[in-house]
Design a protein around this motif. Structure first.
Motif, PDB file in Angstrom:
ATOM      1  N   LEU A   1       0.795  -1.201  -0.003  1.00 42.01           N
ATOM      2  CA  LEU A   1      -0.048  -0.057   0.002  1.00 42.01           C
ATOM      3  C   LEU A   1       1.000   1.334  -0.078  1.00 42.01           C
ATOM      4  CD1 LEU A   1      -2.778  -0.798   2.394  1.00 42.01           C
ATOM      5  CD2 LEU A   1      -3.079  -0.448   0.075  1.00 42.01           C
ATOM      6  N   HIS A   2       0.427   2.250  -0.713  1.00 41.48           N
ATOM      7  CA  HIS A   2       1.038   3.706  -0.747  1.00 41.48           C
ATOM      8  C   HIS A   2       0.421   4.297   0.570  1.00 41.48           C
ATOM      9  CE1 HIS A   2       2.619   3.792  -4.592  1.00 41.48           C
ATOM     10  NE2 HIS A   2       1.511   3.507  -5.083  1.00 41.48           N
ATOM     11  N   PRO A   3       1.118   5.316   1.015  1.00 37.48           N
ATOM     12  CA  PRO A   3       0.709   5.843   2.297  1.00 37.48           C
ATOM     13  C   PRO A   3      -0.834   6.431   2.332  1.00 37.48           C
ATOM     14  CG  PRO A   3       2.772   6.781   1.694  1.00 37.48           C
ATOM     15  CD  PRO A   3       2.294   5.793   0.657  1.00 37.48           C
ATOM     16  N   ASN A   4      -1.163   6.530   1.172  1.00 37.98           N
ATOM     17  CA  ASN A   4      -2.802   7.021   1.008  1.00 37.98           C
ATOM     18  C   ASN A   4      -3.862   5.766   0.742  1.00 37.98           C
ATOM     19  OD1 ASN A   4      -2.044   6.241  -1.631  1.00 37.98           O
ATOM     20  ND2 ASN A   4      -2.860   8.386  -2.382  1.00 37.98           N
ATOM     21  N   ALA A   5      -3.266   4.499   1.138  1.00 41.70           N
ATOM     22  CA  ALA A   5      -4.022   3.452   0.950  1.00 41.70           C
ATOM     23  C   ALA A   5      -4.527   3.168  -0.352  1.00 41.70           C
ATOM     24  CB  ALA A   5      -5.235   3.504   2.007  1.00 41.70           C
ATOM     25  N   VAL A   6      -3.616   3.272  -1.421  1.00 43.28           N
ATOM     26  CA  VAL A   6      -3.663   2.973  -2.781  1.00 43.28           C
ATOM     27  C   VAL A   6      -2.749   1.962  -2.776  1.00 43.28           C
ATOM     28  CG1 VAL A   6      -3.597   3.482  -5.113  1.00 43.28           C
ATOM     29  CG2 VAL A   6      -4.579   5.223  -3.720  1.00 43.28           C
ATOM     30  N   LEU A   7      -3.131   0.823  -3.445  1.00 48.32           N
ATOM     31  CA  LEU A   7      -2.383  -0.331  -3.598  1.00 48.32           C
ATOM     32  C   LEU A   7      -1.142   0.071  -4.768  1.00 48.32           C
ATOM     33  CD1 LEU A   7      -5.156  -2.944  -3.887  1.00 48.32           C
ATOM     34  CD2 LEU A   7      -3.193  -3.083  -2.243  1.00 48.32           C
ATOM     35  N   ASN A   8      -0.031  -0.459  -4.385  1.00 51.75           N
ATOM     36  CA  ASN A   8       1.190  -0.132  -5.175  1.00 51.75           C
ATOM     37  C   ASN A   8       1.513  -1.012  -6.002  1.00 51.75           C
ATOM     38  OD1 ASN A   8       2.565  -1.966  -3.768  1.00 51.75           O
ATOM     39  ND2 ASN A   8       3.269  -0.536  -2.248  1.00 51.75           N
ATOM     40  N   ASP A   9       2.597  -1.145  -6.880  1.00 50.34           N
ATOM     41  CA  ASP A   9       3.024  -2.124  -7.790  1.00 50.34           C
ATOM     42  C   ASP A   9       3.293  -3.551  -7.291  1.00 50.34           C
ATOM     43  OD1 ASP A   9       3.042  -0.216  -9.615  1.00 50.34           O
ATOM     44  OD2 ASP A   9       4.932   0.278  -9.841  1.00 50.34           O
ATOM     45  N   LEU A  10       3.639  -3.322  -6.055  1.00 51.35           N
ATOM     46  CA  LEU A  10       3.899  -4.635  -5.304  1.00 51.35           C
ATOM     47  C   LEU A  10       2.790  -5.622  -5.266  1.00 51.35           C
ATOM     48  CD1 LEU A  10       6.624  -3.922  -2.561  1.00 51.35           C
ATOM     49  CD2 LEU A  10       6.894  -5.138  -4.721  1.00 51.35           C
ATOM     50  N   ALA A  11       1.462  -5.040  -5.444  1.00 47.54           N
ATOM     51  CA  ALA A  11       0.316  -5.704  -5.389  1.00 47.54           C
ATOM     52  C   ALA A  11      -0.107  -6.533  -6.443  1.00 47.54           C
ATOM     53  CB  ALA A  11      -0.799  -4.817  -4.940  1.00 47.54           C
ATOM     54  N   GLY A  12       0.858  -6.153  -7.637  1.00 43.37           N
ATOM     55  CA  GLY A  12       0.353  -6.822  -8.809  1.00 43.37           C
ATOM     56  C   GLY A  12      -0.121  -5.775  -9.797  1.00 43.37           C
ATOM     57  N   LYS A  13      -0.086  -6.083 -11.255  1.00 44.81           N
ATOM     58  CA  LYS A  13      -0.624  -5.362 -12.075  1.00 44.81           C
ATOM     59  C   LYS A  13      -1.992  -5.008 -12.271  1.00 44.81           C
ATOM     60  CE  LYS A  13      -0.796  -8.930 -15.562  1.00 44.81           C
ATOM     61  NZ  LYS A  13      -0.421  -9.531 -16.558  1.00 44.81           N
ATOM     62  N   ASP A  14      -3.023  -6.368 -11.689  1.00 41.65           N
ATOM     63  CA  ASP A  14      -4.291  -6.074 -11.483  1.00 41.65           C
ATOM     64  C   ASP A  14      -4.933  -5.386 -10.273  1.00 41.65           C
ATOM     65  OD1 ASP A  14      -4.930  -8.169 -13.744  1.00 41.65           O
ATOM     66  OD2 ASP A  14      -4.063  -9.431 -12.507  1.00 41.65           O
ATOM     67  N   LEU A  15      -4.037  -5.127  -9.367  1.00 43.21           N
ATOM     68  CA  LEU A  15      -4.361  -4.412  -8.289  1.00 43.21           C
ATOM     69  C   LEU A  15      -3.893  -3.046  -7.996  1.00 43.21           C
ATOM     70  CD1 LEU A  15      -4.848  -7.139  -5.614  1.00 43.21           C
ATOM     71  CD2 LEU A  15      -6.546  -6.567  -6.808  1.00 43.21           C
ATOM     72  N   ALA A  16      -2.524  -2.723  -8.627  1.00 43.74           N
ATOM     73  CA  ALA A  16      -1.987  -1.560  -8.401  1.00 43.74           C
ATOM     74  C   ALA A  16      -2.761  -0.407  -9.008  1.00 43.74           C
ATOM     75  CB  ALA A  16      -0.635  -1.754  -9.413  1.00 43.74           C
ATOM     76  N   GLY A  17      -2.725   0.783  -8.279  1.00 43.60           N
ATOM     77  CA  GLY A  17      -3.579   1.855  -8.754  1.00 43.60           C
ATOM     78  C   GLY A  17      -5.145   2.068  -8.033  1.00 43.60           C
ATOM     79  N   LEU A  18      -5.418   0.937  -7.508  1.00 38.81           N
ATOM     80  CA  LEU A  18      -6.702   0.800  -6.810  1.00 38.81           C
ATOM     81  C   LEU A  18      -6.614   1.360  -5.310  1.00 38.81           C
ATOM     82  CD1 LEU A  18      -8.025  -2.458  -8.464  1.00 38.81           C
ATOM     83  CD2 LEU A  18      -8.387  -0.281  -9.138  1.00 38.81           C
ATOM     84  N   GLU A  19      -7.802   1.975  -5.046  1.00 39.07           N
ATOM     85  CA  GLU A  19      -7.971   2.333  -3.715  1.00 39.07           C
ATOM     86  C   GLU A  19      -8.393   0.903  -2.841  1.00 39.07           C
ATOM     87  OE1 GLU A  19     -10.170   3.035  -0.136  1.00 39.07           O
ATOM     88  OE2 GLU A  19     -11.213   2.494  -1.884  1.00 39.07           O
ATOM     89  N   ARG A  20      -7.787   0.950  -1.656  1.00 35.07           N
ATOM     90  CA  ARG A  20      -7.843  -0.292  -0.993  1.00 35.07           C
ATOM     91  C   ARG A  20      -9.465  -1.224  -1.068  1.00 35.07           C
ATOM     92  NH1 ARG A  20      -7.713   1.944   5.414  1.00 35.07           N
ATOM     93  NH2 ARG A  20      -8.607   3.825   4.946  1.00 35.07           N
ATOM     94  N   PHE A  21     -10.386  -0.399  -0.655  1.00 37.81           N
ATOM     95  CA  PHE A  21     -11.682  -1.083  -0.895  1.00 37.81           C
ATOM     96  C   PHE A  21     -12.154  -1.461  -2.339  1.00 37.81           C
ATOM     97  CE2 PHE A  21     -11.793   1.775   3.103  1.00 37.81           C
ATOM     98  CZ  PHE A  21     -11.849   0.791   4.008  1.00 37.81           C
ATOM     99  N   GLU A  22     -11.701  -0.905  -3.330  1.00 33.12           N
ATOM    100  CA  GLU A  22     -11.802  -1.310  -4.509  1.00 33.12           C
ATOM    101  C   GLU A  22     -10.865  -2.344  -4.842  1.00 33.12           C
ATOM    102  OE1 GLU A  22     -14.025  -0.359  -7.125  1.00 33.12           O
ATOM    103  OE2 GLU A  22     -15.023   0.873  -5.361  1.00 33.12           O
TER     104      GLU A  22
END
Length: 933
Positions: free
Chosen positions: A306-327
């Motif tokens: 997670l980024h500090p603003n709770a958006v998933l980062n690149d380590l979460a994988g291409k399908d999840l990166a950039g999504l807000e945590r609940f999305e």
């Protein structure tokens, strides 16, 4: 003296007197006046947030402080009640940021930058920051406003910097990476106190994973956060769990991210709960405090997705990166479903931590932060060590889970660990907690301290005084000289400034020689009392105690009073979101400040939660009206005021009320010394409303309406004596109306300025009549019995009238069992509202005449001509049948074993009480029927 107005107008009186107190500097403390004959009393206000507005919690806390301060002045002490406000870093910055966003000035704080945003916050503070202070004045708070402090004043800021530098140099402050509470909205670490737990309706997701070494073996894992699966670095099972113990040391295939389905180990850890979920726990060390500890024990990799603003980062994988945590959660579930790994999802309730200020769910987050190893732990723990805390931690009644931490999971430092083994033989500490049960909780927490995360990633606050230039690090009160230095961007936790409040507000410099000569510190430190809520016993109280010992060498206060939580009539905690918290200013406008103070104190038992009911405030207003009318009644009698009381002219009623005053002084004084404020108000209410107004004033009319001028003057002298003492007893609770009546009744006229001539707040606290004074007035213990016997006779006579619904003056006949003086007979007549009261030792009543056996003899109520006997007999017969029917019903239920064996004890007790009530009512009706013949 000018005549009192017919109706009391509190708004005008309160405004006028408060300004007069300020003009006359009645609240201002002078250390030069402190001496053996005039000891110091000091108390520091728990500083409300500069963003704050008055709540009922503030009303309760500050009314108690005001009562303590005003009484201390009446005891002849030099009183310092030191006020101020807290800069409230996160809360204040959030308020200003939201305001600026609403105005369209910014979309994000970075649009302005640090310096400009801090300027905007200062502007806001100067415009809005004093609201709660003005509201406290409306309440009547007698703070020394000339000494008002703010935790971000220049002088206070230097105190905070000195303390940081001192602790840094002692090696107690360090920087490290730890698991903290993280607010994705404010982008800062939070303490546990700043996190509010809320019950949430969510889902438990069950998914399967394959054991790498045994491809036919699949494990099912249950989680509420599938979006963090890419951050899993192990799964854990309990080594005692026979289902899975044989798999420890093997691996499972992590399902996400799809492009990196890594093999991660199966570890054995006693932390895993057999019963929860499936017994197989996904371990995500970067996103869960318990998982982090498991990771530390098993040396697991830490993957932060997670980024500090709770958006998933690149380590979460291409399908999840950039999504807000609940999305990201929804997407992760969808991916598990597509790969046929999702077994089921079921509704699940759990508690989720929310940022108290930002209102968003917090994230457990690994972050580089500043930490403090607590100083002076041993002294701070032992100072409140007394009989109530002398228990082992296992027997303390407080579970470790119930004790707040500091938002991190660092190791307990050595001082706390050493003190955990302290011997029970240590002497009782000098600091008292009220109620003392909180000493157990305090001792438990002090025995298991965790290092304090003191840094916050906001801009409004005390900036950490550490600078960097390459590999160089400088820590100091003043910025380093030379180019290339950059200051640490973090600010200090708000509590880091407020833990210095008792001495930093009094001009502490950190220079021992200067501080030893500081008149404020010499006179008023340590302070006398602290009034606060138990919810901050760790975050503020304990830390102030440690700070006091570390920098002043002694405890910061001698007594700590813990208030209860204010709840509504349904038992719910007052809150804006529930809409069950009334506006104190509206209550003051509708009822008066005195009424609100009296009403809230009447319902505030020592250390217990307060069930707020506006009827108590209404009762407070009625009490003020009663006090005002009693004073007007005295004025209407005319005559000289405060004349000498003649002992030989005292009636039994005079002696009785003087004894009741003595009892009230004793009860109220003792209650205040023991911090039992509701008991004090109960004693005041009973004494003045019931004993003085309902009994004594009515009884005194026998003299006041008579022709004996000497007796009349003596009765007025007694009334003045009672009122003068009563106003002083009431003053700490009802400051405005007592000040108005003190002057309006002329009690201030002959008093020295510093003993009540200027203000009732300096009038001496009432003293008990000692044995010599009681002897001088000829007051004996039996005098109280004489009056009580008379009042019992009156109550019984009134009961006779009530039984037959008679509301007018009627004839009574007393057949006395002893000689009764004519004056006493007249008092009886007035109190009974009898017309006439015949005294006849040979009275032979007609058959069926209602009678009461009183301590003075038989009291008869002849019914001739008063009621329609036949109609009354019919009414009573009908009522008796109804009561008998109800009594039969409840007895039938109580005789039924099917009922008594199944209902709760509370319901059973209610039915037994109902049976008793119906029995008593039936007996009374039968007695009435007998009287009707």
């Amino acid at each position: 003296m000018p005549e009192l107005e017919k109706t009391y107008t509190p708004a005008e009186v309160e405004s006028r007197w408060y300004q007069r107190w300020l003009d006359d500097k009645c609240f201002e403390a002078d250390p030069a006046r402190v001496s053996e004959k005039r000891p110091a009393y000091s108390i520091v206000i728990p500083p409300p947030n500069v963003t704050g507005i008055l709540t009922l919690g503030h009303v309760l806390n500050n009314t108690i402080q005001d009562i303590l301060s005003r009484r201390a002045r009446m005891l002849g002490k030099e009183v310092l009640w030191l006020p101020g406000t807290d800069h409230a870093g996160i809360a204040t910055q959030n308020v200003v940021e939201k305001t600026l966003k609403k105005q369209g000035v910014i979309k994000h704080r970075d649009d302005l930058g640090r310096e400009k945003l801090v300027e905007k916050i200062w502007e806001w503070k100067e415009k809005h920051g004093g609201i709660i202070i003005q509201q406290l004045k409306k309440l009547g708070a007698s703070c020394d406003w000339s000494r008002e402090r703010f935790t971000f004043d220049d002088d206070y800021n230097r105190c905070v910097m000195r303390v940081f530098v001192d602790l840094y140099k002692k090696g107690l402050i360090y920087r490290g990476k730890r698991m903290v509470n993280w607010c994705p909205s404010s982008l800062t670490a939070l303490s546990d106190e700043e996190v509010e737990m809320k019950q949430q309706n969510g889902f438990m997701y069950h998914f399967k994973v394959q054991v790498v070494e045994e491809p036919d073996t699949w494990l099912t894992i249950a989680t509420t956060r599938p979006e963090t699966i890419p951050g899993d670095t192990a799964v854990a099972v309990n080594p005692k769990d026979e289902r899975y113990a044989h798999l420890i040391g093997k691996h499972i295939r992590r399902p996400l991210p799809l492009e990196n389905q890594a093999a991660i180990p199966i570890v054995g850890d006693d932390h895993v709960d057999f019963e929860f979920g499936t017994g197989v726990l996904k371990v995500t060390p970067a996103h869960d405090k318990a998982d982090f500890e498991i990771g530390q024990r098993h040396n697991l990799e830490i993957i932060d997705v997670l980024h500090p603003n709770a958006v998933l980062n690149d380590l979460a994988g291409k399908d999840l990166a950039g999504l807000e945590r609940f999305e990201g959660r929804k997407k992760a579930v969808e991916l598990l479903r597509e790969m046929e790994a999702l077994i089921k999802e079921e509704p699940h309730q759990n508690n989720v931590g929310y940022s108290e200020r930002a209102g968003v769910p917090i994230e457990p987050r690994l972050s580089e932060q500043w930490f403090l190893k607590y100083p002076s732990v041993k002294e701070a723990r032992e100072c409140v060590w007394d009989g109530s805390a002398r228990v082992s931690r296992a027997d303390s009644g407080v579970s470790p889970e119930s004790v707040p931490g500091d938002g991190n999971t660092s190791e307990r430092h050595s001082a706390g660990t050493q003190n955990a083994a302290r011997e029970d033989a240590c002497a009782p500490g000098p600091m008292r907690f009220y109620p003392d049960r909180w000493a157990k909780v305090y001792d438990h927490w002090m025995g298991g301290l965790q290092d304090w995360c003191i840094s916050r990633q906001v801009w409004w606050g005390h900036r950490i005084p550490v600078w960097y230039r390459g590999e160089e690090v400088y820590c100091g009160v003043d910025a380093p000289e030379g180019d290339g230095w950059s200051q640490d961007p973090d600010v200090l936790d708000t509590w880091f400034s407020s833990w210095l409040w008792p001495f930093a507000t009094m001009g502490w410099t950190g220079d021992k020689e200067k501080d030893a000569q500081n008149p404020m510190l010499k006179a008023f430190y340590p302070t006398t009392d602290l009034v606060t809520g138990p919810d901050i016993i760790f975050f503020w109280v304990a830390r102030m105690i440690m700070a006091g010992y570390e920098w002043m060498g002694e405890m910061p206060f001698k007594n700590v009073y813990f208030t209860g939580i204010i709840r509504d009539k349904q038992g719910r905690k007052m809150s804006k979101s529930l809409g069950n918290s009334p506006d104190p200013l509206e209550l003051i406008a509708n009822y008066s400040a005195d009424a609100l103070r009296f009403g809230i104190m009447r319902s505030a038992p020592l250390g217990q939660d307060i069930c707020f009911d506006e009827k108590n405030v209404e009762l407070g207003r009625n009490f003020c009206t009663k006090l005002w009318n009693a004073a007007r009644f005295r004025q209407m009698q005319g005559g000289a005021t405060e004349t000498e009381i003649s002992a030989e002219l005292l009636s039994s009623d005079d002696k009785w009320i003087l004894l009741r005053l003595n009892a009230a002084i004793s009860e109220v004084t003792t209650a205040l010394e023991e911090y039992r404020f509701s008991d004090a108000t109960a004693s005041l209410y009973r004494f003045f409303w019931s004993e003085y107004c309902d009994w004594y004033i009515e009884a005194s009319k026998a003299v006041l309406q008579g022709s004996d001028e000497k007796r009349k003057a003596n009765t007025l002298a007694v009334i003045d004596f009672i009122l003068g003492n009563a106003l002083r007893l009431f003053h700490p609770f009802l400051p405005f109306i007592t000040e108005e009546l003190w002057h309006g009744m002329g009690f201030s006229a002959d008093m020295p300025e510093n003993q009540g001539g200027k203000s009732i707040m300096f009038a001496p606290w009432p003293k008990l009549l000692d044995e010599d004074e009681l002897a001088y007035f000829g007051i004996l213990p039996e005098d109280e019995k004489t009056a009580n016997d008379k009042y019992e006779a009156v109550n019984l006579g009134r009961g006779l009238k009530s039984s037959f619904n008679i509301n007018k003056r009627v004839r009574f006949v007393l057949k006395p069992n002893t000689d009764i003086p004519a004056h006493e007979i007249e008092v009886l007549r007035i109190l009974l509202n009898a017309e006439p009261l015949d005294v006849d030792t040979a009275y032979a009543p007609p058959k069926g005449t209602p009678t009461a056996l009183t301590p003075l003899g038989q009291l008869f109520l002849p019914l001739d001509g008063l009621i329609d006997v036949e109609a009354e007999r019919a009414r009573v017969t009908k009522e008796l049948a109804k009561v008998s029917s109800e009594l039969d019903k409840v007895r039938t239920k109580l005789a039924d074993e099917n009922f008594t064996s199944k209902v709760p004890q509370k319901v059973l007790d209610e039915h037994k009480q109902r049976e008793t009530d119906w029995q008593e009512k039936k007996a009374k009706l039968e007695e009435m029927m007998s009287a009707l013949g």
